[in-house]
Design a protein around this motif. Structure first.
Motif, PDB file in Angstrom:
ATOM      1  N   ALA A 197     -30.843  97.922 -18.139  1.00  0.00           N
ATOM      2  CA  ALA A 197     -30.285  98.813 -19.153  1.00  0.00           C
ATOM      3  C   ALA A 197     -29.399  98.053 -20.134  1.00  0.00           C
ATOM      4  CB  ALA A 197     -29.493  99.940 -18.491  1.00  0.00           C
ATOM      5  N   ASN A 198     -28.922  96.858 -19.726  1.00  0.00           N
ATOM      6  CA  ASN A 198     -28.007  96.080 -20.564  1.00  0.00           C
ATOM      7  C   ASN A 198     -28.575  94.762 -21.056  1.00  0.00           C
ATOM      8  OD1 ASN A 198     -25.795  97.919 -20.373  1.00  0.00           O
ATOM      9  ND2 ASN A 198     -25.392  97.178 -18.311  1.00  0.00           N
ATOM     10  N   TYR A 199     -29.624  94.264 -20.411  1.00  0.00           N
ATOM     11  CA  TYR A 199     -30.217  92.986 -20.806  1.00  0.00           C
ATOM     12  C   TYR A 199     -31.715  93.172 -21.016  1.00  0.00           C
ATOM     13  CZ  TYR A 199     -25.893  90.732 -19.180  1.00  0.00           C
ATOM     14  OH  TYR A 199     -24.585  90.354 -19.005  1.00  0.00           O
ATOM     15  N   ALA A 200     -32.199  92.761 -22.182  1.00  0.00           N
ATOM     16  CA  ALA A 200     -33.609  92.933 -22.509  1.00  0.00           C
ATOM     17  C   ALA A 200     -34.451  91.737 -22.113  1.00  0.00           C
ATOM     18  CB  ALA A 200     -33.775  93.205 -24.003  1.00  0.00           C
ATOM     19  N   SER A 201     -33.818  90.598 -21.842  1.00  0.00           N
ATOM     20  CA  SER A 201     -34.583  89.394 -21.551  1.00  0.00           C
ATOM     21  C   SER A 201     -33.727  88.422 -20.755  1.00  0.00           C
ATOM     22  CB  SER A 201     -35.033  88.712 -22.849  1.00  0.00           C
ATOM     23  OG  SER A 201     -33.905  88.226 -23.561  1.00  0.00           O
ATOM     24  N   LEU A 202     -34.403  87.447 -20.150  1.00  0.00           N
ATOM     25  CA  LEU A 202     -33.686  86.389 -19.440  1.00  0.00           C
ATOM     26  C   LEU A 202     -32.854  85.562 -20.409  1.00  0.00           C
ATOM     27  CD1 LEU A 202     -33.169  85.040 -16.729  1.00  0.00           C
ATOM     28  CD2 LEU A 202     -35.215  83.641 -17.089  1.00  0.00           C
ATOM     29  N   GLU A 203     -33.328  85.407 -21.635  1.00  0.00           N
ATOM     30  CA  GLU A 203     -32.554  84.678 -22.634  1.00  0.00           C
ATOM     31  C   GLU A 203     -31.199  85.336 -22.870  1.00  0.00           C
ATOM     32  OE1 GLU A 203     -31.204  81.933 -25.221  1.00  0.00           O
ATOM     33  OE2 GLU A 203     -32.989  81.771 -23.942  1.00  0.00           O
ATOM     34  N   GLU A 204     -31.165  86.670 -22.884  1.00  0.00           N
ATOM     35  CA  GLU A 204     -29.880  87.365 -23.033  1.00  0.00           C
ATOM     36  C   GLU A 204     -28.970  87.094 -21.834  1.00  0.00           C
ATOM     37  OE1 GLU A 204     -30.007  91.482 -23.972  1.00  0.00           O
ATOM     38  OE2 GLU A 204     -31.200  91.217 -25.784  1.00  0.00           O
ATOM     39  N   ILE A 205     -29.556  87.007 -20.650  1.00  0.00           N
ATOM     40  CA  ILE A 205     -28.776  86.666 -19.451  1.00  0.00           C
ATOM     41  C   ILE A 205     -28.148  85.280 -19.631  1.00  0.00           C
ATOM     42  CG2 ILE A 205     -28.956  86.039 -17.010  1.00  0.00           C
ATOM     43  CD1 ILE A 205     -29.084  88.960 -17.161  1.00  0.00           C
ATOM     44  N   TYR A 206     -28.965  84.298 -20.044  1.00  0.00           N
ATOM     45  CA  TYR A 206     -28.447  82.949 -20.241  1.00  0.00           C
ATOM     46  C   TYR A 206     -27.307  82.937 -21.262  1.00  0.00           C
ATOM     47  CZ  TYR A 206     -32.577  81.061 -17.803  1.00  0.00           C
ATOM     48  OH  TYR A 206     -33.532  80.754 -16.880  1.00  0.00           O
ATOM     49  N   GLN A 207     -27.504  83.642 -22.352  1.00  0.00           N
ATOM     50  CA  GLN A 207     -26.470  83.662 -23.387  1.00  0.00           C
ATOM     51  C   GLN A 207     -25.180  84.272 -22.854  1.00  0.00           C
ATOM     52  OE1 GLN A 207     -28.282  85.750 -26.660  1.00  0.00           O
ATOM     53  NE2 GLN A 207     -29.713  84.090 -27.130  1.00  0.00           N
ATOM     54  N   SER A 208     -25.312  85.306 -22.048  1.00  0.00           N
ATOM     55  CA  SER A 208     -24.127  85.956 -21.490  1.00  0.00           C
ATOM     56  C   SER A 208     -23.371  85.013 -20.549  1.00  0.00           C
ATOM     57  CB  SER A 208     -24.546  87.233 -20.751  1.00  0.00           C
ATOM     58  OG  SER A 208     -23.419  87.968 -20.337  1.00  0.00           O
ATOM     59  N   HIS A 228     -31.339  76.749  -8.016  1.00  0.00           N
ATOM     60  CA  HIS A 228     -31.902  77.950  -8.629  1.00  0.00           C
ATOM     61  C   HIS A 228     -32.388  77.647 -10.046  1.00  0.00           C
ATOM     62  CE1 HIS A 228     -31.894  82.008 -10.420  1.00  0.00           C
ATOM     63  NE2 HIS A 228     -32.150  82.413  -9.194  1.00  0.00           N
ATOM     64  N   GLU A 229     -33.551  78.162 -10.391  1.00  0.00           N
ATOM     65  CA  GLU A 229     -34.149  77.873 -11.695  1.00  0.00           C
ATOM     66  C   GLU A 229     -33.238  78.280 -12.845  1.00  0.00           C
ATOM     67  OE1 GLU A 229     -38.195  78.937 -14.290  1.00  0.00           O
ATOM     68  OE2 GLU A 229     -37.995  79.609 -12.205  1.00  0.00           O
ATOM     69  N   GLY A 230     -32.659  79.463 -12.752  1.00  0.00           N
ATOM     70  CA  GLY A 230     -31.804  79.950 -13.821  1.00  0.00           C
ATOM     71  C   GLY A 230     -30.546  79.130 -14.002  1.00  0.00           C
ATOM     72  N   THR A 231     -29.915  78.725 -12.891  1.00  0.00           N
ATOM     73  CA  THR A 231     -28.685  77.934 -13.013  1.00  0.00           C
ATOM     74  C   THR A 231     -28.989  76.501 -13.418  1.00  0.00           C
ATOM     75  OG1 THR A 231     -28.774  77.738 -10.586  1.00  0.00           O
ATOM     76  CG2 THR A 231     -27.195  79.295 -11.518  1.00  0.00           C
ATOM     77  N   ARG A 232     -30.159  75.982 -13.064  1.00  0.00           N
ATOM     78  CA  ARG A 232     -30.540  74.652 -13.563  1.00  0.00           C
ATOM     79  C   ARG A 232     -30.694  74.674 -15.089  1.00  0.00           C
ATOM     80  NH1 ARG A 232     -34.068  74.341  -8.964  1.00  0.00           N
ATOM     81  NH2 ARG A 232     -35.868  74.807 -10.299  1.00  0.00           N
ATOM     82  N   GLU A 233     -31.259  75.771 -15.604  1.00  0.00           N
ATOM     83  CA  GLU A 233     -31.378  75.908 -17.055  1.00  0.00           C
ATOM     84  C   GLU A 233     -30.000  75.983 -17.713  1.00  0.00           C
ATOM     85  OE1 GLU A 233     -32.567  76.502 -20.979  1.00  0.00           O
ATOM     86  OE2 GLU A 233     -33.629  75.643 -19.259  1.00  0.00           O
ATOM     87  N   LEU A 234     -29.093  76.755 -17.120  1.00  0.00           N
ATOM     88  CA  LEU A 234     -27.744  76.846 -17.668  1.00  0.00           C
ATOM     89  C   LEU A 234     -27.051  75.492 -17.655  1.00  0.00           C
ATOM     90  CD1 LEU A 234     -26.472  80.191 -16.103  1.00  0.00           C
ATOM     91  CD2 LEU A 234     -26.672  79.694 -18.533  1.00  0.00           C
ATOM     92  N   THR A 235     -27.190  74.758 -16.547  1.00  0.00           N
ATOM     93  CA  THR A 235     -26.560  73.437 -16.450  1.00  0.00           C
ATOM     94  C   THR A 235     -27.101  72.503 -17.525  1.00  0.00           C
ATOM     95  OG1 THR A 235     -26.265  73.723 -14.065  1.00  0.00           O
ATOM     96  CG2 THR A 235     -26.124  71.483 -14.921  1.00  0.00           C
ATOM     97  N   ALA A 236     -28.405  72.535 -17.727  1.00  0.00           N
ATOM     98  CA  ALA A 236     -29.004  71.681 -18.758  1.00  0.00           C
ATOM     99  C   ALA A 236     -28.466  72.034 -20.136  1.00  0.00           C
ATOM    100  CB  ALA A 236     -30.526  71.824 -18.722  1.00  0.00           C
ATOM    101  N   ARG A 237     -28.325  73.309 -20.423  1.00  0.00           N
ATOM    102  CA  ARG A 237     -27.797  73.731 -21.728  1.00  0.00           C
ATOM    103  C   ARG A 237     -26.357  73.249 -21.916  1.00  0.00           C
ATOM    104  NH1 ARG A 237     -29.968  79.692 -23.478  1.00  0.00           N
ATOM    105  NH2 ARG A 237     -32.146  79.436 -22.861  1.00  0.00           N
TER     106      ARG A 237
END
Length: 482
Positions: A197-208, A228-237
């Motif tokens: 209801a608050n996030y439309a995409s995984l990209e919005e999650i990453y930005q948050s 975790h795939e998502g936290t590896r992406e955040l770390t890389a960013r």
């Protein structure tokens, strides 16, 4: 990422606050801390509960039901969560009278503003990890303040003002409220698409989550999952941004992790965990089963060390954690059948808990699940994955969707889950009548089996009733008001 986080939103004096939904997990913790600080706390909730009774015992005034008349003349602010709708009569009265309305996250941020804060974020595991760290710091005599989303032992034990310099809190991403916090140490356990209801995409999650990391105080530390795939992406960013702050500490089974989980050895309902960090290897006991919870303990260890607590002392102190309500919480045993309660409501959590209890089931014993989906939006997006998770059980009973704050969505029912479970080869049956479940499960279970009540709604209330039926106590109904 800003070098210096902006200050949290200004919050009015909370000397006489009124909480709408004061019995909720997050709201009750803030109310408790304010009573301990001397505030005249009042509020309302939909029904009686152990949490409400605990707040009254501390001196809070709690009304049952919502009515404009509950808002006292001397209320200096009204505290709400995102679950409170604009048509709530108490909220409407506050706006009409010009009483300041404060979001729960801003109230908590104000309580943490003068403390050295550790904030634990992630799609799953926040309550467990926050609890582990708070209990360990308390066992070491450091008197932390804390606010968590579950009770440690008795109702009302989800928060404490504490006399020490540290404050440990859950950082809730579901409505972006964790953007209000400015921690010295932040933890990110995982990052997946949820709260549709608050996030439309995984990209919005990453930005948050990136905004959240930008709130870490200068000189602070980010502890983040290396597996975790998502936290590896955040770390890389974050590393691509090449900012001096925060320092990044990784944890997990990844060989390159700064705090590396070497082994997790199941021992009934506990685990023996070994981690390697710097030039040492530490082994300690975690009093909940499964690799998922062992990794939560590694995150708590990494965060505490980042805060300056000696690693050896903290590792030993983590053994003081004996669980939190609804996180693989044993509810009892009858007729040779054990009943355990799980808060898991996302497929990743469901899979982790089912794998954990599989290791606990005696040889030959089956794992039986009573699952209650939580939220129409989550079921619409993740129902098929939930069904596939239930295929890990030997048999499952699926209840109707627990709506919480949501209105029904066309075509969204528990059938999305049961159909997917059957396609995955699961033995699953729907049961819309909650009162029929204790008798049904008692008839399914045999000595040596383990029953898992699972979900974020009121399915937790069925565990004791299943135990009663297993013990031969006559069936009882609860009425439609539940």
């Amino acid at each position: 990422m800003a070098a210096t986080p902006p200050p949290p939103p200004a919050v009015p004096a909370m000397n006489s606050p009124h909480f709408i939904g004061i019995g909720g997990a997050g709201m009750s913790g803030i109310a408790k801390i304010l009573t301990q600080r001397g505030a005249r706390v009042a509020g309302s909730d939909a029904r009686e509960s152990g949490t409400v009774q605990a707040l009254r015992a501390l001196g809070a005034t709690v009304h049952i039901g919502h009515d404009a008349g509950h808002l006292a003349d001397d209320a200096d602010c009204v505290v709400v969560s995102s679950a409170i709708r604009e048509d709530n009569p108490e909220l409407a009265a506050a706006r009409a009278r010009g009483v300041p309305v404060v979001h729960r996250s801003d109230a908590l941020a104000a309580l943490m503003a003068d403390r050295r804060a550790i904030a634990v974020a992630g799609t799953h595991g926040k309550t467990t990890t926050t609890s582990m760290l708070a209990v360990a710091l308390r066992a070491l005599g450091l008197e932390p303040g804390y606010a968590i989303g579950g009770d440690l032992d008795v109702p009302g034990s989800n928060a404490e003002h504490g006399g020490g310099p540290w404050f440990v809190a859950e950082a809730d991403e579901s409505d972006r409220s964790f953007h209000a916090y400015a921690p010295e140490v932040a933890v990110i356990l995982n990052a997946e698409l949820d709260h549709h209801a608050n996030y439309a995409s995984l990209e919005e999650i990453y930005q948050s989550f990136e905004v959240f990391t930008g709130r870490i105080r200068p000189g602070g530390t980010l502890v983040i999952n290396a597996d975790h795939e998502g936290t590896r992406e955040l770390t890389a960013r974050l590393r691509r941004a090449a900012r001096p702050d925060p320092a990044i500490v990784t944890y997990g089974a990844d060989p390159a992790a700064d705090v590396r989980v070497v082994s997790v050895v199941p021992k009934g309902l506990t685990s023996e965990v070994s981690v390697a960090m710097a030039d040492r290897e530490l082994t300690f006991t975690v009093s909940v089963p499964g690799r998922h919870y062992a990794h939560n303990a590694a995150a708590a260890l990494a965060a505490g060390v980042a805060a300056g607590v000696p690693a050896e002392k903290l590792a030993s102190a983590l053994a003081a954690y004996t669980g939190v309500a609804r996180r693989l919480q044993p509810k009892g045993e009858a007729a040779g059948v054990r009943v355990i309660d799980s808060y898991a409501h996302h497929p990743t959590e469901m899979t982790a808990d089912l794998e954990a209890v599989r290791d606990c089931a005696p040889g030959g014993g089956r794992v039986l699940v009573v699952f209650q989906p939580h939220l129409y939006s989550r079921t619409r997006e993740l129902g098929a994955e939930m069904g596939r998770s239930l295929a890990l059980a030997d048999a499952s009973v699926v209840l109707d969707i627990y709506p919480a704050r949501e209105d029904p969505l066309p075509g969204v029912t528990s059938a999305l889950i049961t159909d997917a479970a059957r396609r995955a080869g699961a033995d699953v049956r729907p049961e819309p009548d909650r009162d029929a479940v204790p008798e049904l499960v008692a008839g399914m279970a045999a000595p040596g089996d383990l029953v898992l009540t699972m979900g974020a709604g009121d399915v937790t209330e069925l565990g004791p009733r299943i135990l009663e039926r297993l013990a031969g106590v006559p069936a009882r109904t609860t009425g439609s008001e539940e």
